[in-house]
Design an enzyme around this catalytic site. Sequence first.
Site, PDB file in Angstrom:
ATOM      1  N   LYS A 142      74.224  31.597  68.440  1.00 47.46           N
ATOM      2  CA  LYS A 142      73.869  31.575  67.016  1.00 47.46           C
ATOM      3  C   LYS A 142      73.585  33.008  66.593  1.00 47.46           C
ATOM      4  O   LYS A 142      72.526  33.569  66.877  1.00 47.46           O
ATOM      5  CB  LYS A 142      72.630  30.722  66.753  1.00 47.46           C
ATOM      6  CG  LYS A 142      72.360  30.584  65.243  1.00 47.46           C
ATOM      7  CD  LYS A 142      70.881  30.674  64.930  1.00 47.46           C
ATOM      8  CE  LYS A 142      70.404  31.813  64.115  1.00 47.46           C
ATOM      9  NZ  LYS A 142      71.141  32.393  63.047  1.00 47.46           N
ATOM     10  N   GLU A 182      63.606  39.460  73.704  1.00 46.14           N
ATOM     11  CA  GLU A 182      63.693  40.906  73.425  1.00 46.14           C
ATOM     12  C   GLU A 182      63.209  41.068  71.995  1.00 46.14           C
ATOM     13  O   GLU A 182      63.901  40.680  71.051  1.00 46.14           O
ATOM     14  CB  GLU A 182      65.146  41.388  73.525  1.00 46.14           C
ATOM     15  CG  GLU A 182      65.788  41.203  74.876  1.00 46.14           C
ATOM     16  CD  GLU A 182      65.254  42.157  75.939  1.00 46.14           C
ATOM     17  OE1 GLU A 182      64.696  43.203  75.557  1.00 46.14           O
ATOM     18  OE2 GLU A 182      65.383  41.839  77.123  1.00 46.14           O
ATOM     19  N   CYS A 230      65.174  48.533  67.221  1.00 46.27           N
ATOM     20  CA  CYS A 230      63.929  48.029  67.809  1.00 46.27           C
ATOM     21  C   CYS A 230      63.196  49.100  68.594  1.00 46.27           C
ATOM     22  O   CYS A 230      61.981  49.120  68.650  1.00 46.27           O
ATOM     23  CB  CYS A 230      64.221  46.832  68.690  1.00 46.27           C
ATOM     24  SG  CYS A 230      65.583  47.128  69.815  1.00 46.27           S
ATOM     25  N   GLU A 234      55.616  47.167  62.708  1.00 42.54           N
ATOM     26  CA  GLU A 234      57.025  47.547  62.800  1.00 42.54           C
ATOM     27  C   GLU A 234      57.604  47.523  61.386  1.00 42.54           C
ATOM     28  O   GLU A 234      57.654  46.472  60.746  1.00 42.54           O
ATOM     29  CB  GLU A 234      57.775  46.555  63.694  1.00 42.54           C
ATOM     30  CG  GLU A 234      59.219  46.952  63.865  1.00 42.54           C
ATOM     31  CD  GLU A 234      59.991  45.981  64.741  1.00 42.54           C
ATOM     32  OE1 GLU A 234      59.928  44.765  64.505  1.00 42.54           O
ATOM     33  OE2 GLU A 234      60.692  46.453  65.655  1.00 42.54           O
TER      34      GLU A 234
HETATM   35  P1  NDP Z   1      64.604  37.544  63.216  1.00 42.82           P
HETATM   36  O1  NDP Z   1      63.594  37.217  64.234  1.00 42.82           O
HETATM   37  O2  NDP Z   1      64.344  37.203  61.817  1.00 42.82           O
HETATM   38  O3  NDP Z   1      65.987  36.853  63.579  1.00 42.82           O
HETATM   39  C1  NDP Z   1      66.595  36.943  64.846  1.00 42.82           C
HETATM   40  C2  NDP Z   1      67.396  35.693  65.083  1.00 42.82           C
HETATM   41  O4  NDP Z   1      66.492  34.586  65.231  1.00 42.82           O
HETATM   42  C3  NDP Z   1      68.311  35.328  63.918  1.00 42.82           C
HETATM   43  O5  NDP Z   1      69.486  34.762  64.431  1.00 42.82           O
HETATM   44  C4  NDP Z   1      67.463  34.328  63.168  1.00 42.82           C
HETATM   45  O6  NDP Z   1      68.180  33.454  62.322  1.00 42.82           O
HETATM   46  C5  NDP Z   1      66.819  33.577  64.316  1.00 42.82           C
HETATM   47  N1  NDP Z   1      65.611  32.845  63.956  1.00 42.82           N
HETATM   48  C6  NDP Z   1      64.763  33.054  62.921  1.00 42.82           C
HETATM   49  N2  NDP Z   1      63.779  32.127  62.916  1.00 42.82           N
HETATM   50  C7  NDP Z   1      64.015  31.312  63.970  1.00 42.82           C
HETATM   51  C8  NDP Z   1      63.374  30.145  64.491  1.00 42.82           C
HETATM   52  N3  NDP Z   1      62.290  29.630  63.923  1.00 42.82           N
HETATM   53  N4  NDP Z   1      63.898  29.562  65.588  1.00 42.82           N
HETATM   54  C9  NDP Z   1      65.014  30.057  66.173  1.00 42.82           C
HETATM   55  N5  NDP Z   1      65.670  31.136  65.722  1.00 42.82           N
HETATM   56  C10 NDP Z   1      65.179  31.767  64.646  1.00 42.82           C
HETATM   57  O7  NDP Z   1      64.923  39.088  63.420  1.00 42.82           O
HETATM   58  P2  NDP Z   1      65.922  39.987  62.572  1.00 42.82           P
HETATM   59  O8  NDP Z   1      67.301  39.428  62.594  1.00 42.82           O
HETATM   60  O9  NDP Z   1      65.276  40.239  61.268  1.00 42.82           O
HETATM   61  O10 NDP Z   1      65.971  41.321  63.459  1.00 42.82           O
HETATM   62  C11 NDP Z   1      64.994  42.281  63.416  1.00 42.82           C
HETATM   63  C12 NDP Z   1      63.994  42.124  64.552  1.00 42.82           C
HETATM   64  O11 NDP Z   1      64.649  42.096  65.804  1.00 42.82           O
HETATM   65  C13 NDP Z   1      63.049  43.284  64.635  1.00 42.82           C
HETATM   66  O12 NDP Z   1      61.733  42.852  64.825  1.00 42.82           O
HETATM   67  C14 NDP Z   1      63.521  44.062  65.862  1.00 42.82           C
HETATM   68  O13 NDP Z   1      62.576  44.859  66.452  1.00 42.82           O
HETATM   69  C15 NDP Z   1      64.012  42.970  66.730  1.00 42.82           C
HETATM   70  N6  NDP Z   1      64.976  43.485  67.692  1.00 42.82           N
HETATM   71  C16 NDP Z   1      64.617  43.617  69.018  1.00 42.82           C
HETATM   72  C17 NDP Z   1      65.481  44.168  69.932  1.00 42.82           C
HETATM   73  C18 NDP Z   1      65.120  44.274  71.378  1.00 42.82           C
HETATM   74  O14 NDP Z   1      66.019  44.406  72.207  1.00 42.82           O
HETATM   75  N7  NDP Z   1      63.864  44.253  71.753  1.00 42.82           N
HETATM   76  C19 NDP Z   1      66.807  44.643  69.536  1.00 42.82           C
HETATM   77  C20 NDP Z   1      67.085  44.447  68.129  1.00 42.82           C
HETATM   78  C21 NDP Z   1      66.181  43.890  67.264  1.00 42.82           C
HETATM   79  P3  NDP Z   1      68.639  33.888  60.845  1.00 42.82           P
HETATM   80  O15 NDP Z   1      70.099  34.121  60.981  1.00 42.82           O
HETATM   81  O16 NDP Z   1      68.335  32.723  59.957  1.00 42.82           O
HETATM   82  O17 NDP Z   1      67.895  35.110  60.464  1.00 42.82           O
END
Ligand code: NDP
Length: 472
Positions: free
Chosen positions: A170, A245, A279, A379
């Site tokens: 997803k 992550e 991130c 962040e």
């Molecule tokens: P989100 O947490 O909003 O979304 C990440 C994914 O999770 C998306 O596919 C999202 O769906 C999905 N999601 C959201 N809510 C739920 C839920 N309740 N249950 C299951 N899945 C869910 O993050 P962002 O996309 O906004 O990305 C930014 C964040 O990611 C930042 O905090 C960043 O630091 C972190 N990040 C961490 C990395 C690492 O390796 N540590 C690397 C890159 C980013 P939807 O498509 O609806 O948004």
Amino acid sequence: MDVRDTLYINGQWVASTGEGVLEVVDSTTEEVLATIPNGSVDDVDRAVKAASEAFPAWAAKSRDERVALVTKIGEHLAMRMEKIGELISHEVGMPMGLSVPVQAGLPVGAFTDLAQHVAEFTWEEEIGNSLVIREPIGVVGAITPWNYPLYQIALKVAPALVTGCTVVLKPSEVAPLNAFELAEVIDEVGLPAGVFNLVTGVGPIVGEAIAAHPLVDAVSFTGSTRAGKRVMQVGAETVKRVNLELGGKSANIILEDADIATAVGTGVFACFLNSGQTCSALTRMIVPRSKLAEVEEVAAAAAAGFPAGDPFGEGVMVGPLVSAVQRDRVRGFIQTGIDEGAKLLIGGPDAPEGLEKGFFIQPTVFSEVTADMTIAREEIFGPVLSIIPVDSEEEAIAVANDSPYGLAGSVWSGDPAHAEDVARQIRTGQVDINGGPFNVSAPFGGYKQSGNGRERGKFGLDEFLETKSLQR
Ligand code: NDP
């Protein structure tokens, strides 16, 4: 406008049973780029069942056979690099000159480099009278974010496939078009039906359905700490493995004897890369108070060298943010920084001049930030740097560690051995010493609330394996 109206399930492009569609918006023009299916719980169920049925035969193939197919995926992705880079520049806003090598190139490498990591990995070992063997965990649910969308996907899908797992992906609804490119490539190279499945949709529906499904053995999640906690809670019901992550608030410690011009100049760009939507971005620059004036001068000059601009423009290094939500959030943080008394060196909450359309933000640097300010703790995920002056090395280390996050960091010193000693005291998964370059094979992941897994290279295989002991 691109219309993607099918999902990839069990080796077929099929209609979703979800209602309506989701719009994908161009971060520069604010126009709708494409629509994608708004997947349903039923779509997830079909995809997971296909992955579960495909698992035994895929796991039974030889590792060499799987490595060959996964390498071929990388080779076919490489043929689409320009197109993928361009798509992600539209979706996310990273300038084209960076997007092709970073957003398209890194995923290619994640698929093509696996042969080497598989060869280095210990698949079996003898411990006394036991033979300890590693086996694929089963069906993997991969849930990914938008900032480096295809790379985050590749870091999960490539090792999962090579270890013998099957996958339901997803991708982020905000930047999903690259995932369709990957699904097309996987179809092209002829992976057996059901081994890889793509279900688009929103996190709370499709993401949670994956995390809850009893036939999903492991979830590999990259995204915010908030959503990661939810995935862990939902996954707990079936005691599945949940690798996370998550976010970061990484510190860049510049010590008294460092080359200030190089350390600060490099540090500013490490904060602004991908408009700060990284991130591991080094968003807290911790510096000796005695050097503050010099640091401020270099930082402001460096930031002035990275004005925001059209990601398709010549020489542009910082594009827009990904979405209106993200832009407004970041502007809010900049205003909070001003309200809480930080010193604004360059930038600010208003749109950059001439860039009122598109999700642009002025690259911003604050000085005299204290460790308790909101901009030093949260962040931001935008091009906003906080310079925090300290009075001793001990204080620098304490401030660096004073965070619920623990993803990355950096230390600069004229004495590399001393920098390494400081790096060992930082509670994060990665620390760059004196600008040590990015290593695609080094393990990457967080301490504390930045997560609990490690991706990349041979360490990235572990996430998808079970361990079995045979006593003889
Ligand atoms: P989100 O947490 O909003 O979304 C990440 C994914 O999770 C998306 O596919 C999202 O769906 C999905 N999601 C959201 N809510 C739920 C839920 N309740 N249950 C299951 N899945 C869910 O993050 P962002 O996309 O906004 O990305 C930014 C964040 O990611 C930042 O905090 C960043 O630091 C972190 N990040 C961490 C990395 C690492 O390796 N540590 C690397 C890159 C980013 P939807 O498509 O609806 O948004």
